[in-house]
Design an enzyme around this catalytic site. Structure first.
Site, PDB file in Angstrom:
ATOM      1  N   ASP A 170       0.857  -1.187   0.000  1.00  0.00           N
ATOM      2  CA  ASP A 170       0.000   0.000   0.000  1.00  0.00           C
ATOM      3  C   ASP A 170       0.891   1.235   0.000  1.00  0.00           C
ATOM      4  O   ASP A 170       2.073   1.170   0.341  1.00  0.00           O
ATOM      5  CB  ASP A 170      -0.918   0.015   1.229  1.00  0.00           C
ATOM      6  CG  ASP A 170      -1.894   1.194   1.196  1.00  0.00           C
ATOM      7  OD1 ASP A 170      -2.603   1.339   0.189  1.00  0.00           O
ATOM      8  OD2 ASP A 170      -1.914   1.984   2.149  1.00  0.00           O
ATOM      9  N   SER A 171       0.299   2.367  -0.355  1.00  0.00           N
ATOM     10  CA  SER A 171       1.038   3.624  -0.347  1.00  0.00           C
ATOM     11  C   SER A 171       1.292   4.119   1.073  1.00  0.00           C
ATOM     12  O   SER A 171       2.071   5.049   1.277  1.00  0.00           O
ATOM     13  CB  SER A 171       0.265   4.698  -1.132  1.00  0.00           C
ATOM     14  OG  SER A 171      -0.985   4.938  -0.512  1.00  0.00           O
TER      15      SER A 171
ATOM     16  N   CYS B   5      -3.882  -0.879  -2.550  1.00  0.00           N
ATOM     17  CA  CYS B   5      -3.865   0.558  -2.833  1.00  0.00           C
ATOM     18  C   CYS B   5      -4.616   0.755  -4.134  1.00  0.00           C
ATOM     19  O   CYS B   5      -4.272   0.156  -5.157  1.00  0.00           O
ATOM     20  CB  CYS B   5      -2.417   1.041  -2.970  1.00  0.00           C
ATOM     21  SG  CYS B   5      -2.247   2.743  -3.563  1.00  0.00           S
ATOM     22  N   ASN B   6      -5.651   1.562  -4.103  1.00  0.00           N
ATOM     23  CA  ASN B   6      -6.478   1.759  -5.290  1.00  0.00           C
ATOM     24  C   ASN B   6      -5.701   2.432  -6.416  1.00  0.00           C
ATOM     25  O   ASN B   6      -5.849   2.072  -7.583  1.00  0.00           O
ATOM     26  CB  ASN B   6      -7.709   2.597  -4.932  1.00  0.00           C
ATOM     27  CG  ASN B   6      -8.722   1.823  -4.126  1.00  0.00           C
ATOM     28  OD1 ASN B   6      -9.640   1.222  -4.661  1.00  0.00           O
ATOM     29  ND2 ASN B   6      -8.554   1.815  -2.808  1.00  0.00           N
TER      30      ASN B   6
ATOM     31  N   GLU C 193      -2.899   9.712   7.400  1.00  0.00           N
ATOM     32  CA  GLU C 193      -1.480   9.400   7.638  1.00  0.00           C
ATOM     33  C   GLU C 193      -0.932  10.161   8.852  1.00  0.00           C
ATOM     34  O   GLU C 193       0.022   9.728   9.483  1.00  0.00           O
ATOM     35  CB  GLU C 193      -0.646   9.726   6.396  1.00  0.00           C
ATOM     36  CG  GLU C 193      -0.870   8.765   5.237  1.00  0.00           C
ATOM     37  CD  GLU C 193      -0.220   7.406   5.439  1.00  0.00           C
ATOM     38  OE1 GLU C 193       0.815   7.322   6.125  1.00  0.00           O
ATOM     39  OE2 GLU C 193      -0.756   6.409   4.908  1.00  0.00           O
TER      40      GLU C 193
ATOM     41  N   CYS D 207     -10.353   4.191  -1.668  1.00  0.00           N
ATOM     42  CA  CYS D 207      -8.995   4.290  -1.140  1.00  0.00           C
ATOM     43  C   CYS D 207      -9.000   3.533   0.177  1.00  0.00           C
ATOM     44  O   CYS D 207      -9.918   3.706   0.987  1.00  0.00           O
ATOM     45  CB  CYS D 207      -8.601   5.752  -0.916  1.00  0.00           C
ATOM     46  SG  CYS D 207      -7.008   5.956  -0.091  1.00  0.00           S
ATOM     47  N   THR D 208      -7.995   2.689   0.387  1.00  0.00           N
ATOM     48  CA  THR D 208      -8.021   1.852   1.589  1.00  0.00           C
ATOM     49  C   THR D 208      -7.748   2.648   2.866  1.00  0.00           C
ATOM     50  O   THR D 208      -7.879   2.103   3.963  1.00  0.00           O
ATOM     51  CB  THR D 208      -7.022   0.682   1.469  1.00  0.00           C
ATOM     52  OG1 THR D 208      -5.749   1.178   1.038  1.00  0.00           O
ATOM     53  CG2 THR D 208      -7.528  -0.344   0.468  1.00  0.00           C
ATOM     54  N   HIS D 209      -7.393   3.921   2.732  1.00  0.00           N
ATOM     55  CA  HIS D 209      -7.283   4.774   3.922  1.00  0.00           C
ATOM     56  C   HIS D 209      -8.670   5.161   4.453  1.00  0.00           C
ATOM     57  O   HIS D 209      -8.839   5.415   5.645  1.00  0.00           O
ATOM     58  CB  HIS D 209      -6.527   6.070   3.594  1.00  0.00           C
ATOM     59  CG  HIS D 209      -5.045   5.900   3.439  1.00  0.00           C
ATOM     60  ND1 HIS D 209      -4.483   5.257   2.368  1.00  0.00           N
ATOM     61  CD2 HIS D 209      -4.015   6.303   4.224  1.00  0.00           C
ATOM     62  CE1 HIS D 209      -3.157   5.277   2.494  1.00  0.00           C
ATOM     63  NE2 HIS D 209      -2.847   5.899   3.611  1.00  0.00           N
TER      64      HIS D 209
END
Length: 270
Positions: free
Chosen positions: A9-10, A72-73, A151, A183-185
């Protein structure tokens, strides 16, 4: 097959996918890598996204993973097909599973998508949705402030609410009944998003569907781990451990061992 599933992932968002993988596949060992140092990927060029993704993949390939999950999309949108063609292990992204889940839920065929600038710009979700059902009406919206907020560990409170409310104003006049958290966030601020949009809008996170698809692919390829030993997961980040550790514990509701910082970047892009 005792080899691990690699998850990239980012940043920290993919931990929501990792958590679901651990829940649905308790015998499987995971090796997670979050590129928090260079997060967010959304505003970056396709060239950067592809290079950074390959750097993460190369790091995990050295650990002899048996399958790769791109959690991560943005990375999924720009690298999935290339990785599937070039790697000799199964590779799955989060976009197709998320699109399928949304189509199952919508009642009026109006689906919203929120994501990073890169994900929205790629039109990957819109294409995935209309490929399944050409009558789906898609309302995309980039939310560039969400990933930096997550983040930084800002997951609740007035500041988070204000950022989400302002970002989602364009969706207020839409008639969507389903919203893909592209977005996985975003699942980390799911409660705030739900509060802003109201209970009549169903929120879709691809984590559950991605884990389910991973299970099917492992079984199909005879790669499931049948060992009775408890798996020892590994978590890596390219950035500072403090926020990464805090968010990891928030997601998993417990202290996680084997958290490490690593350096993976190669030549600087000119």
């Amino acid at each position: 097959m005792k080899r691990a599933i690699g998850v990239i992932d980012s940043g920290v968002g993919g931990l929501t996918v990792a958590h679901e993988l651990m829940r649905q596949l308790p015998k499987e060992r995971l090796i997670y890598l979050g590129d928090t140092l260079r997060c967010p990927y959304g505003p970056r060029s396709k060239k950067e996204i592809v290079q950074f993704t390959w750097e993460m993949v190369d790091f995990l390939l050295e650990k002899e993973i048996k399958m790769l999950v791109i959690a991560c999309n943005t990375a999924t949108a720009y690298t999935l097909e290339e990785l599937q063609k070039q790697l000799n292990i199964p590779v799955i992204g989060v976009i197709q599973p998320g699109a399928r889940a949304a189509i199952k839920v919508t009642k009026n065929n109006r689906i919203g998508i929120i994501g990073t600038e890169g994900t929205i710009r790629s039109r990957a979700y819109a294409q995935a949705l209309t490929r399944i059902n050409e009558h789906i009406m898609v309302t995309p919206l980039a939310c560039p402030l969400f990933v930096p907020m997550v983040e930084q560990g800002i997951l609740a409170g007035q500041q988070a609410y204000d950022i989400v409310e302002k970002s989602l104003i364009p969706l207020r006049s839409s008639e969507i009944d389903t919203l893909i958290l592209g977005c996985t966030h975003y699942p980390l601020i799911k409660d705030i998003i739900q509060e802003v949009l109201g209970s009549e809008v169903s929120l879709i996170s691809s984590s559950e569907e991605t884990a389910r698809e991973t299970s099917i692919i492992l079984e199909w390829n005879h790669l499931l781990n049948d060992s009775e030993e408890a798996p020892k997961h590994q978590f890596y980040t390219t950035g500072e451990l403090d926020i990464f550790t805090k968010i990891t514990e928030e997601i998993f509701h417990s202290k996680i061992e084997n958290l490490q910082t690593v350096m993976i970047e190669k030549a600087v892009i000119c």
